[in-house]
Design an enzyme around this catalytic site. Sequence first.
Site, mmCIF file in Angstrom:
data_model
loop_
_atom_site.group_PDB
_atom_site.id
_atom_site.type_symbol
_atom_site.label_atom_id
_atom_site.label_comp_id
_atom_site.label_asym_id
_atom_site.label_seq_id
_atom_site.Cartn_x
_atom_site.Cartn_y
_atom_site.Cartn_z
ATOM 1 N N ASP A 46 26.770 5.190 6.229
ATOM 2 C CA ASP A 46 25.557 5.149 5.222
ATOM 3 C C ASP A 46 24.681 4.229 4.675
ATOM 4 O OD1 ASP A 46 27.528 3.799 4.338
ATOM 5 O OD2 ASP A 46 28.395 4.844 2.799
ATOM 6 N N SER A 47 25.539 2.950 5.578
ATOM 7 C CA SER A 47 24.192 1.569 5.977
ATOM 8 C C SER A 47 22.456 2.850 5.995
ATOM 9 C CB SER A 47 24.730 0.342 6.856
ATOM 10 O OG SER A 47 25.147 1.483 8.454
ATOM 11 N N ASP A 85 30.154 9.158 8.668
ATOM 12 C CA ASP A 85 30.627 7.860 7.327
ATOM 13 C C ASP A 85 30.778 9.624 5.970
ATOM 14 O OD1 ASP A 85 31.289 5.880 7.307
ATOM 15 O OD2 ASP A 85 29.616 4.555 6.805
ATOM 16 N N GLU A 117 35.996 5.604 3.149
ATOM 17 C CA GLU A 117 36.518 4.359 2.796
ATOM 18 C C GLU A 117 38.308 4.081 1.685
ATOM 19 O OE1 GLU A 117 32.036 2.223 2.283
ATOM 20 O OE2 GLU A 117 33.173 1.835 0.592
ATOM 21 N N GLU A 184 36.633 -4.606 7.185
ATOM 22 C CA GLU A 184 35.663 -5.133 6.887
ATOM 23 C C GLU A 184 36.023 -6.262 6.206
ATOM 24 O OE1 GLU A 184 31.252 -4.118 4.734
ATOM 25 O OE2 GLU A 184 32.553 -3.097 5.819
#
Length: 280
Positions: A46-47, A85, A117, A184
């Site tokens: 999703d970056s 993602d 996430e 991360e």
Amino acid sequence: MTQKTTVVDIKARKKTGPPITMLTSYDYPWALLVDRGGIDMILVGDSLGMVVLGYPDTISVTMEEMIHHVKAVSRVVKSALVVADMPFGSYNVSVEKAVENANRMMKEGRADCIKLEGGRSMAPVAEAIVRSGTPVQGHIGLTPQTASALGGFKVQGKSAEAARALIDDAKALEAAGCFSVVLEAIPAPIARMVTEAVEIPTIGIGAGVHCDGQVMVIHDMVGLFDRFTPKFVKQYARISDTITSAISAYADDVKNRRFPGEEHSFTMKTDELDKMDKNQ
């Protein structure tokens, strides 16, 4: 024939090595290059919201946008495992909605697996998605979609209590059936402890060298995204400078009629051209 990487292959690398390589891609040309480069996993992250679509953050990305880009990547990849993602709001509303959207990523996007996430709080969601037949990669530590709840984009697990919580998160995701987990922005010693605490591979981004693999955003790695550069990024090239120079040179050639040259132009037979001149 090219061998397609599977989640079973990725899990096996925990014991057999070498470290797992992972890079992002968001479209056909980049995915083609990354796959040719021998990368094990391609993350359609999703970056893309920030490095491709120009959003100020990642939470603005929609399911439709993600599926659109996952499809573009999946069309070209022959070897790498394609990880999609799950965007913010697509899996944290309800378990049923999470399973439905994960199925869409697989069916419409043709992804090989999905990533979401969250640690212990998201373990039941991950478990339900795995039970539905979709492989899941976890993501703990700094979770960009919920960075505001973490106090911003900060290193996580810096206290003993927070570090223990990360280990518990990783174990919960492993128990839920995740085949790997991204770590991360975690202190390297803690990332090593997490890696040793679970039997699934850990993929680090700003988590030190002792993870089972590494991932980076390709636009960061090659110098195409210049709004900011995280500490954990190593730039292997600055192709934005090369591209800008090429664009400037093109503009200059056009303005000074150096392009197109004869070698870039089409011709016709002289007698046919003469007929045109006589008819004017």
